[in-house]
Design a protein around this motif. Structure first.
Motif, mmCIF file in Angstrom:
data_model
loop_
_atom_site.group_PDB
_atom_site.id
_atom_site.type_symbol
_atom_site.label_atom_id
_atom_site.label_comp_id
_atom_site.label_asym_id
_atom_site.label_seq_id
_atom_site.Cartn_x
_atom_site.Cartn_y
_atom_site.Cartn_z
ATOM 1 N N ASP A 138 0.853 -1.188 0.000
ATOM 2 C CA ASP A 138 0.000 0.000 0.000
ATOM 3 C C ASP A 138 0.893 1.243 0.000
ATOM 4 O O ASP A 138 1.450 1.610 1.041
ATOM 5 N N LYS A 139 1.031 1.875 -1.164
ATOM 6 C CA LYS A 139 1.948 3.015 -1.287
ATOM 7 C C LYS A 139 1.473 4.239 -0.511
ATOM 8 O O LYS A 139 2.243 5.171 -0.254
ATOM 9 N N ASN A 140 0.202 4.261 -0.120
ATOM 10 C CA ASN A 140 -0.335 5.398 0.629
ATOM 11 C C ASN A 140 -0.206 5.229 2.135
ATOM 12 O O ASN A 140 -0.431 6.162 2.900
ATOM 13 N N ASN A 141 0.146 4.019 2.561
ATOM 14 C CA ASN A 141 0.290 3.752 3.987
ATOM 15 C C ASN A 141 1.585 4.361 4.522
ATOM 16 O O ASN A 141 2.561 4.499 3.791
ATOM 17 N N VAL A 142 1.581 4.736 5.797
ATOM 18 C CA VAL A 142 2.788 5.232 6.450
ATOM 19 C C VAL A 142 3.302 4.120 7.358
ATOM 20 O O VAL A 142 2.576 3.631 8.228
ATOM 21 N N TYR A 143 4.544 3.695 7.142
ATOM 22 C CA TYR A 143 5.114 2.545 7.849
ATOM 23 C C TYR A 143 6.116 2.986 8.914
ATOM 24 O O TYR A 143 6.760 4.037 8.801
ATOM 25 N N SER A 144 6.267 2.157 9.941
ATOM 26 C CA SER A 144 7.329 2.407 10.916
ATOM 27 C C SER A 144 8.656 2.266 10.182
ATOM 28 O O SER A 144 8.719 1.627 9.119
ATOM 29 N N LEU A 145 9.710 2.846 10.724
ATOM 30 C CA LEU A 145 11.008 2.779 10.058
ATOM 31 C C LEU A 145 11.435 1.334 9.831
ATOM 32 O O LEU A 145 11.905 0.979 8.748
ATOM 33 N N GLU A 146 11.253 0.490 10.826
ATOM 34 C CA GLU A 146 11.660 -0.914 10.708
ATOM 35 C C GLU A 146 10.886 -1.618 9.585
ATOM 36 O O GLU A 146 11.457 -2.366 8.790
ATOM 37 N N GLU A 147 9.563 -1.369 9.534
ATOM 38 C CA GLU A 147 8.734 -1.969 8.477
ATOM 39 C C GLU A 147 9.134 -1.436 7.106
ATOM 40 O O GLU A 147 9.204 -2.186 6.127
ATOM 41 N N ALA A 148 9.388 -0.119 7.040
ATOM 42 C CA ALA A 148 9.729 0.524 5.766
ATOM 43 C C ALA A 148 11.036 -0.027 5.206
ATOM 44 O O ALA A 148 11.160 -0.265 4.000
ATOM 45 N N VAL A 149 12.009 -0.247 6.076
ATOM 46 C CA VAL A 149 13.307 -0.772 5.634
ATOM 47 C C VAL A 149 13.147 -2.183 5.068
ATOM 48 O O VAL A 149 13.685 -2.511 4.004
ATOM 49 N N LYS A 150 12.405 -3.037 5.771
ATOM 50 C CA LYS A 150 12.186 -4.400 5.274
ATOM 51 C C LYS A 150 11.474 -4.366 3.919
ATOM 52 O O LYS A 150 11.823 -5.103 2.994
ATOM 53 N N LEU A 151 10.473 -3.499 3.815
ATOM 54 C CA LEU A 151 9.681 -3.402 2.595
ATOM 55 C C LEU A 151 10.507 -2.868 1.430
ATOM 56 O O LEU A 151 10.454 -3.407 0.318
ATOM 57 N N VAL A 152 11.302 -1.842 1.682
ATOM 58 C CA VAL A 152 12.069 -1.229 0.591
ATOM 59 C C VAL A 152 13.136 -2.191 0.062
ATOM 60 O O VAL A 152 13.466 -2.182 -1.124
ATOM 61 N N LYS A 153 13.649 -3.047 0.938
ATOM 62 C CA LYS A 153 14.619 -4.051 0.477
ATOM 63 C C LYS A 153 13.933 -5.094 -0.415
ATOM 64 O O LYS A 153 14.516 -5.564 -1.391
ATOM 65 N N ASN A 154 12.681 -5.403 -0.095
ATOM 66 C CA ASN A 154 11.917 -6.327 -0.947
ATOM 67 C C ASN A 154 11.579 -5.695 -2.297
ATOM 68 O O ASN A 154 11.370 -6.391 -3.289
ATOM 69 N N LEU A 155 11.510 -4.363 -2.311
ATOM 70 C CA LEU A 155 11.208 -3.648 -3.555
ATOM 71 C C LEU A 155 12.453 -3.419 -4.413
ATOM 72 O O LEU A 155 12.355 -2.923 -5.528
ATOM 73 N N SER A 156 13.612 -3.774 -3.867
ATOM 74 C CA SER A 156 14.883 -3.625 -4.598
ATOM 75 C C SER A 156 15.146 -4.898 -5.392
ATOM 76 O O SER A 156 15.836 -5.809 -4.922
ATOM 77 N N THR A 157 14.576 -4.981 -6.575
ATOM 78 C CA THR A 157 14.655 -6.223 -7.354
ATOM 79 C C THR A 157 15.556 -6.123 -8.585
ATOM 80 O O THR A 157 15.595 -7.029 -9.399
ATOM 81 N N ALA A 158 16.266 -5.000 -8.729
ATOM 82 C CA ALA A 158 17.181 -4.861 -9.870
ATOM 83 C C ALA A 158 18.357 -5.822 -9.702
ATOM 84 O O ALA A 158 18.597 -6.353 -8.615
ATOM 85 N N LYS A 159 19.101 -6.033 -10.788
ATOM 86 C CA LYS A 159 20.197 -7.003 -10.752
ATOM 87 C C LYS A 159 21.510 -6.408 -10.252
ATOM 88 O O LYS A 159 22.578 -6.956 -10.487
ATOM 89 N N PHE A 160 21.437 -5.272 -9.579
ATOM 90 C CA PHE A 160 22.639 -4.685 -8.990
ATOM 91 C C PHE A 160 22.300 -4.227 -7.572
ATOM 92 O O PHE A 160 21.128 -4.244 -7.172
ATOM 93 N N ASP A 161 23.308 -3.862 -6.825
ATOM 94 C CA ASP A 161 23.110 -3.465 -5.429
ATOM 95 C C ASP A 161 22.570 -2.030 -5.395
ATOM 96 O O ASP A 161 23.320 -1.074 -5.388
#
Length: 232
Positions: free
Chosen positions: A16-39
């Motif tokens: 949900d892009k409109n939701n506001v997440y805790s920092l811990e939740e946001a970090v886990k989520l953003v790492k899952n959204l990092s799907t490119a083939k580089f770091d």
């Protein structure tokens, strides 16, 4: 409106892009959204309440990230004599005086991330404003890049010191790490960045200073962070 790739559009559906997440939740989520083939770099974007048309509300300073940015930073130093030797010993990638300024002016040399200048070189470095200014590379006392303490500046920027500078709309954008960082390191960097940026609030700002904070990977969508725990 820019058309997103199929991969990007699928990522948008995964949370949900409109939701506001805790920092811990946001970090886990953003790492899952990092799907490119580089770091991918993780970037923090902040909407501020400054009036970017007022000079006294401009933000230009530096902050230090406890775990660095994960990027090898190329540092160029304008210095001569003992200060030039100091810069080389500290690990600067490029060091020089007027000849280095000419290389930038005449050859368009811009293969560096940070430019630092000793005060006595500003007589010729100042002429590079039209080239370095728009790219955010112009040395400035406010950002700690015009200084007599060349060694400390070089070491600090190499270790993870980053410039915080508002754009024309009053927003801030800065790298806070890489996808390969542990959750703990990213949490520490983002938390530290928010605390240090909150402390940069210009006196004339009315209402909330930090109005929105988002973290996003290089090639992915952003996640809103709950920043209510930070002084504002």
């Amino acid at each position: 409106m820019a058309k997103h790739s199929k991969r990007y559009s699928e990522l948008l559906k995964s949370y949900d892009k409109n939701n506001v997440y805790s920092l811990e939740e946001a970090v886990k989520l953003v790492k899952n959204l990092s799907t490119a083939k580089f770091d991918e770099t993780i970037e923090l974007s902040i909407k501020t309440g400054i009036d970017p048309k007022k000079n006294e509300q401009q933000i230009r300073n530096t902050i230090s990230l406890p775990n660095g940015t994960g990027k090898k930073v190329k540092v160029l130093v304008f210095a001569v004599g003992p200060e030039a030797e100091e810069a080389k010993e500290a690990g600067a990638d490029y060091v020089g005086g007027e000849e280095l300024a000419e290389k930038i002016a005449k050859e368009g040399f811009l293969d560096f991330d940070v430019a630092i200048a000793s005060p006595d070189t500003m007589r010729f470095v100042g002429k590079l404003g039209r080239i370095l200014g728009p790219r955010g590379l112009m040395p400035s006392p406010k950002s700690g890049t015009v200084t007599k303490d060349i060694k400390d500046a070089v070491v600090s920027f190499k270790a993870g010191r980053v410039e915080v500078r508002n754009d024309k709309t009053g927003n801030l954008h800065l790298p806070v790490g890489k996808k390969s960082f542990s959750d703990e390191k990213l949490n520490e960097n983002v938390s530290s960045a928010l605390q240090q940026i909150a402390a940069l609030r210009p006196q004339g700002v009315k209402g909330r200073f930090i109005q929105k904070a988002v973290i996003a990977p290089t090639m992915g969508p952003g996640v809103k962070i709950d920043f209510s725990g930070f002084e504002n």
